[in-house]
Design an enzyme around this catalytic site. Structure first.
Site, PDB file in Angstrom:
ATOM      1  N   ASN A 150     -37.783  15.405  -8.756  1.00 14.22           N
ATOM      2  CA  ASN A 150     -37.222  16.667  -9.263  1.00 14.22           C
ATOM      3  C   ASN A 150     -37.861  17.913  -8.645  1.00 14.22           C
ATOM      4  O   ASN A 150     -37.195  18.891  -8.360  1.00 14.22           O
ATOM      5  CB  ASN A 150     -37.274  16.708 -10.788  1.00 14.22           C
ATOM      6  CG  ASN A 150     -38.666  16.605 -11.329  1.00 14.22           C
ATOM      7  OD1 ASN A 150     -39.518  15.954 -10.738  1.00 14.22           O
ATOM      8  ND2 ASN A 150     -38.930  17.247 -12.438  1.00 14.22           N
ATOM      9  N   GLU A 248     -48.071  11.143 -16.034  1.00 13.93           N
ATOM     10  CA  GLU A 248     -47.280  12.290 -16.506  1.00 13.93           C
ATOM     11  C   GLU A 248     -45.847  11.790 -16.627  1.00 13.93           C
ATOM     12  O   GLU A 248     -45.212  11.499 -15.619  1.00 13.93           O
ATOM     13  CB  GLU A 248     -47.332  13.437 -15.484  1.00 13.93           C
ATOM     14  CG  GLU A 248     -48.694  14.044 -15.277  1.00 13.93           C
ATOM     15  CD  GLU A 248     -49.209  14.755 -16.520  1.00 13.93           C
ATOM     16  OE1 GLU A 248     -48.401  15.119 -17.391  1.00 13.93           O
ATOM     17  OE2 GLU A 248     -50.431  14.918 -16.620  1.00 13.93           O
ATOM     18  N   CYS A 282     -39.235  18.426 -15.983  1.00 19.54           N
ATOM     19  CA  CYS A 282     -39.778  17.762 -17.179  1.00 19.54           C
ATOM     20  C   CYS A 282     -40.078  18.788 -18.271  1.00 19.54           C
ATOM     21  O   CYS A 282     -40.193  18.438 -19.437  1.00 19.54           O
ATOM     22  CB  CYS A 282     -41.024  16.977 -16.815  1.00 19.54           C
ATOM     23  SG  CYS A 282     -42.250  18.007 -15.994  1.00 19.54           S
TER      24      CYS A 282
HETATM   25  P1  NDP Z   1     -39.228   7.207 -11.847  1.00 20.81           P
HETATM   26  O1  NDP Z   1     -40.154   6.731 -12.885  1.00 20.81           O
HETATM   27  O2  NDP Z   1     -37.985   6.427 -11.595  1.00 20.81           O
HETATM   28  O3  NDP Z   1     -39.958   7.306 -10.447  1.00 20.81           O
HETATM   29  C1  NDP Z   1     -41.116   8.061 -10.205  1.00 20.81           C
HETATM   30  C2  NDP Z   1     -41.798   7.548  -8.948  1.00 20.81           C
HETATM   31  O4  NDP Z   1     -42.271   6.227  -9.180  1.00 20.81           O
HETATM   32  C3  NDP Z   1     -40.867   7.432  -7.736  1.00 20.81           C
HETATM   33  O5  NDP Z   1     -41.588   7.695  -6.562  1.00 20.81           O
HETATM   34  C4  NDP Z   1     -40.429   5.989  -7.803  1.00 20.81           C
HETATM   35  O6  NDP Z   1     -39.960   5.514  -6.577  1.00 20.81           O
HETATM   36  C5  NDP Z   1     -41.739   5.334  -8.222  1.00 20.81           C
HETATM   37  N1  NDP Z   1     -41.602   4.016  -8.838  1.00 20.81           N
HETATM   38  C6  NDP Z   1     -40.520   3.497  -9.485  1.00 20.81           C
HETATM   39  N2  NDP Z   1     -40.801   2.224  -9.891  1.00 20.81           N
HETATM   40  C7  NDP Z   1     -42.073   1.950  -9.517  1.00 20.81           C
HETATM   41  C8  NDP Z   1     -42.927   0.812  -9.640  1.00 20.81           C
HETATM   42  N3  NDP Z   1     -42.530  -0.302 -10.239  1.00 20.81           N
HETATM   43  N4  NDP Z   1     -44.177   0.889  -9.135  1.00 20.81           N
HETATM   44  C9  NDP Z   1     -44.588   2.010  -8.525  1.00 20.81           C
HETATM   45  N5  NDP Z   1     -43.833   3.106  -8.347  1.00 20.81           N
HETATM   46  C10 NDP Z   1     -42.584   3.089  -8.848  1.00 20.81           C
HETATM   47  O7  NDP Z   1     -38.899   8.723 -12.205  1.00 20.81           O
HETATM   48  P2  NDP Z   1     -37.862   9.680 -11.492  1.00 20.81           P
HETATM   49  O8  NDP Z   1     -38.157   9.762 -10.026  1.00 20.81           O
HETATM   50  O9  NDP Z   1     -36.483   9.308 -11.941  1.00 20.81           O
HETATM   51  O10 NDP Z   1     -38.279  11.103 -12.112  1.00 20.81           O
HETATM   52  C11 NDP Z   1     -37.777  11.600 -13.295  1.00 20.81           C
HETATM   53  C12 NDP Z   1     -38.772  11.381 -14.416  1.00 20.81           C
HETATM   54  O11 NDP Z   1     -40.005  12.029 -14.117  1.00 20.81           O
HETATM   55  C13 NDP Z   1     -38.304  11.994 -15.717  1.00 20.81           C
HETATM   56  O12 NDP Z   1     -38.528  11.072 -16.755  1.00 20.81           O
HETATM   57  C14 NDP Z   1     -39.209  13.194 -15.886  1.00 20.81           C
HETATM   58  O13 NDP Z   1     -39.402  13.584 -17.220  1.00 20.81           O
HETATM   59  C15 NDP Z   1     -40.465  12.722 -15.265  1.00 20.81           C
HETATM   60  N6  NDP Z   1     -41.302  13.859 -14.905  1.00 20.81           N
HETATM   61  C16 NDP Z   1     -42.441  14.104 -15.636  1.00 20.81           C
HETATM   62  C17 NDP Z   1     -43.224  15.206 -15.360  1.00 20.81           C
HETATM   63  C18 NDP Z   1     -44.475  15.466 -16.123  1.00 20.81           C
HETATM   64  O14 NDP Z   1     -45.271  16.253 -15.626  1.00 20.81           O
HETATM   65  N7  NDP Z   1     -44.711  14.888 -17.273  1.00 20.81           N
HETATM   66  C19 NDP Z   1     -42.843  16.150 -14.296  1.00 20.81           C
HETATM   67  C20 NDP Z   1     -41.650  15.793 -13.606  1.00 20.81           C
HETATM   68  C21 NDP Z   1     -40.910  14.684 -13.900  1.00 20.81           C
HETATM   69  P3  NDP Z   1     -38.364   5.494  -6.299  1.00 20.81           P
HETATM   70  O15 NDP Z   1     -37.882   6.891  -6.411  1.00 20.81           O
HETATM   71  O16 NDP Z   1     -38.257   4.963  -4.937  1.00 20.81           O
HETATM   72  O17 NDP Z   1     -37.774   4.590  -7.345  1.00 20.81           O
END
Ligand code: NDP
Length: 480
Positions: A150, A248, A282
Site C-alpha cells: 500500500n 505491524e 492501515c
Molecule cells: P500481506 O500480509 O498479504 O503481505 C505482506 C507481505 O508479506 C508481502 O510482501 C507478502 O508478499 C508477504 N507474505 C505473504 N505471505 C507470506 C509468507 N507466508 N511468508 C512471508 N511473507 C509473506 O499483506 P498485503 O500486502 O495485502 O498488505 C495489506 C495489509 O497490510 C493490510 O492488512 C494492512 O492493514 C496491513 N498494513 C499494516 C500496517 C501497519 O503499520 N500496521 C501498515 C500498512 C499495511 P506477496 O505480496 O508476494 O504476497
C-alpha cells in the site's frame, strides 16, 4: 518487457530458478514488467553475501554508517521524479500522493535513522557499594524485512533504515504486487557507497521467497508489515526458532466525531482519512461514529463532498483517487459492499466500479463509498476491507462511542474530533489503539512509537523503539 532483478551482494542478478511473475499496472490493468520469482536458493545466496558483509558493516564506526545512509536518503531525493512516477505506476496511486507523501517520507525515514543512530545511547545502572552495570546494544546480525503493497517504498524504508543504521545486514522483500521502487533502491544504495551484501533485495511471492526468509535459520529477526492472517502464520513459524519478531498488522480504525468539533476542519480531514490512497492505508478511518446531534448535518455534507471526488487515472492532476492495487483486491472490496447490503446497510454513495476511457478502461477503479444503517458488530464493521469504503453510525453518549470504537479485534489507530479538552484526554486514554490522533490525522513525528495493540500487531516501530528492536541488549556488571 522490462525484467526486474534481485539485488544481491551489490549486484543485480536474475533469480536462480530463471522464472518471472507478471507485474500489472493498476491504472491500465496491463502487464508492464516482470518480477523475479525467487526462491530459497536466492535467499541462501543473499544470506551468504550478508554474512560476508556483516563484520565490515557492524564494525564500521557509527559516523561512517550514518554518512552512507544520509547519502542514500539524498540519492532518493535526487531521483525524486523517477521514484514518484514509478511508485504511482506500480501502485495505482495518484502521482500527487506519491510526490507529497510516499517518496518524501521515504527520504525522511532514511535521513532520520541515519542521524538517530548517532544519538542512540545505552544505559548504565549504578549499585551502591556493589558495582556498576552497563548495557551494550549490539546489532543482531542478518535480519529480514517484509513489507506490503500500500505504501511500498515508505514502509520498506521504515524497516530497512533502522535495521541498517543499527549495524545489521538486511534481506528485504517488497510486496510482489509493488516491487518497482524497491528495485530502484539497489542502485541508490550502490551509489551511496554501501558495501556489497549489506542490503539485499529479493523479489517474488510471499508464500515462496517470503516464507524462505522467515524460515532461514541464520536470519535472526523478522520485521513484518502486512495482513493479520499472514502475521499469525509468521509468528507460528518464527516463534519456535526464537527469532525476534516485529509485526505491524491490519486495522479497522474508528473516527469519533463529537458535536462540538471544528466542523469544517473535521470534514475535510475525514475525507482524507477515509479515502487517501484509495482507502488503502492501515491508518485510514473506516468506521465513522458521529454524535447524533450533528449526524444529519455530517451525512449531508460528507456525502456531497464524496460525490465531488474525482476518480481518475493516477497521472491526471485532478485525480483525488486513482486505481486500487489489483483486480483481486478490487473484487474483494466490492464484495464487502454486497455484504453490507445483505447486512441491512444503505449505500449512500459509491459502491460501484468506475469505467474510464482507453487506455485506462481495464484499470481497477471504484467510487468512494459511504454506507449507513449497519450494526456496529456486523461483519462489514468488524473486518478489515482496506479500500475506499466507510460506514457512518450515530451515537448518543461518550460511553457508547467508545464501546463501538473498541469493539473490533483490531487496535491500530483512533481519531477523535472534539473541542472539549477534558473529554479529548479521557477518550484518548480509553481508546484501545496504539495511536490516537485528536483533531488531526496521519501526523507523524518519526521519534514516536508506531504500531497497534490487539490483532493489529506486536511491538512498535519508529524512533528509538525501532533501534531497540534491531539491537540485542547485553548487560555487563563490574564489581567494585
Ligand atoms: P500481506 O500480509 O498479504 O503481505 C505482506 C507481505 O508479506 C508481502 O510482501 C507478502 O508478499 C508477504 N507474505 C505473504 N505471505 C507470506 C509468507 N507466508 N511468508 C512471508 N511473507 C509473506 O499483506 P498485503 O500486502 O495485502 O498488505 C495489506 C495489509 O497490510 C493490510 O492488512 C494492512 O492493514 C496491513 N498494513 C499494516 C500496517 C501497519 O503499520 N500496521 C501498515 C500498512 C499495511 P506477496 O505480496 O508476494 O504476497
Amino acid at each position: 518487457m522490462e525484467k526486474l532483478q534481485n539485488f544481491i551482494d551489490g549486484v543485480y542478478r536474475a533469480p536462480i530458478g530463471g522464472t518471472y511473475i507478471d507485474n500489472f499496472e493498476p491504472a491500465t490493468g496491463q502487464v508492464y514488467s516482470l518480477i523475479p520469482d525467487s526462491d530459497e536458493r536466492d535467499v541462501e545466496l543473499a544470506v551468504e553475501a550478508a554474512e560476508k558483509a556483516f563484520p565490515i558493516w557492524s564494525k564500521m564506526t557509527t559516523e561512517e554508517r550514518s554518512k552512507i545512509l544520509v547519502r542514500l536518503s539524498e540519492g532518493i531525493e535526487r531521483r525524486m521524479d523517477e521514484f514518484v512516477q514509478a511508485e504511482s505506476r506500480d501502485n495505482g496511486k495518484p502521482v500527487s500522493l506519491a510526490a507529497h507523501v510516499d517518496i518524501p517520507r521515504s527520504v525522511s525515514n532514511f535521513h532520520f535513522f541515519a542521524t538517530a543512530i548517532t544519538h542512540f545511547s545505552s544505559e548504565s545502572h549504578y549499585m551502591e557499594g556493589e558495582g556498576i552495570n552497563y548495557t551494550l546494544r549490539k546489532p543482531i546480525g542478518i535480519v529480514g524485512c517484509i513489507s506490503p503493497w500500500n505504501l511500498p517504498l515508505y514502509l520498506f524504508s521504515w524497516k530497512i533504515a533502522p535495521a541498517l543504521a543499527a549495524g545489521n545486514c538486511v534481506i528485504a522483500k517488497p510486496s510482489e504486487v509493488t516491487p518497482y521502487t524497491a528495485y530502484l533502491l539497489g542502485k541508490v544504495a550502490e551509489e551511496a557507497g554501501m558495501p556489497a551484501g549489506v542490503l539485499n533485495i529479493l523479489h517474488g511471492l510471499g508464500h515462496k521467497v517470503g516464507d524462505a526468509i522467515v524460515k532461514h535459520k541464520r536470519i535472526k529477526a523478522i520485521s513484518f508489515t502486512g495482513g493479520t492472517k499472514t502475521g499469525e502464520y509468521l509468528a507460528r513459524t518464527a516463534a519456535p526458532m526464537f527469532k525476534k519478531l516485529s509485526l505491524e498488522l491490519g486495522g479497522k480504525n474508528p473516527v469519533i466525531i463529537f458535536a462540538d468539533c471544528d466542523f469544517a476542519d473535521m470534514l475535510s480531514t475525514t475525507i482524507r482519512s477515509s479515502f487517501s490512497n484509495q482507502g488503502q492505508i492501515c491508518l485510514c478511518g473506516s468506521r465513522i461514529f458521529i454524535e447524533r446531534a450533528i449526524y444529519d448535518k455530517f451525512k449531508k455534507a460528507f456525502v456531497e463532498k464524496v460525490d465531488r471526488m474525482v476518480v481518475s487515472n493516477p497521472t491526471d492532476p485532478n485525480s483525488r483517487m486513482g486505481a486500487l492495487v489489483s483486480l483481486p483486491h478490487l473484487e474483494k472490496v466490492l464484495s464487502y459492499v454486497e455484504l453490507a447490503k445483505e447486512e441491512g446497510g444503505t449505500v449512500l454513495t459509491g459502491g460501484v466500479k468506475v469505467q474510464l476511457e482507453a487506455p485506462y478502461n481495464e484499470g481497477y477503479y471504484m467510487r468512494p463509498t459511504v454506507i449507513e444503517g449497519l450494526a456496529f458488530d456486523c461483519r462489514t464493521n468488524q473486518e478489515e476491507i482496506f479500500g475506499p469504503v466507510v460506514t457512518i453510525t450515530p451515537f448518543d453518549s461518550e460511553e457508547e462511542a467508545l464501546m463501538m470504537a473498541n469493539s473490533t479485534e483490531y487496535g491500530l489507530q483512533t481519531t477523535l474530533w472534539t473541542s472539549d479538552l477534558k473529554r479529548a484526554h479521557r477518550v484518548a486514554d480509553q481508546a484501545q489503539s496504539g495511536i490516537v490522533w485528536i483533531n488531526s490525522w496521519m501526523v507523524r513525528d518519526l521519534r514516536t512509537p508506531f504500531g497497534g495493540m490487539k490483532s493489529s500487531g506486536v511491538g512498535r516501530e519508529g524512533g528509538l523503539e525501532a533501534l531497540r528492536f534491531f539491537t540485542e541488549p547485553k548487560n555487563v556488571f563490574i564489581k567494585y
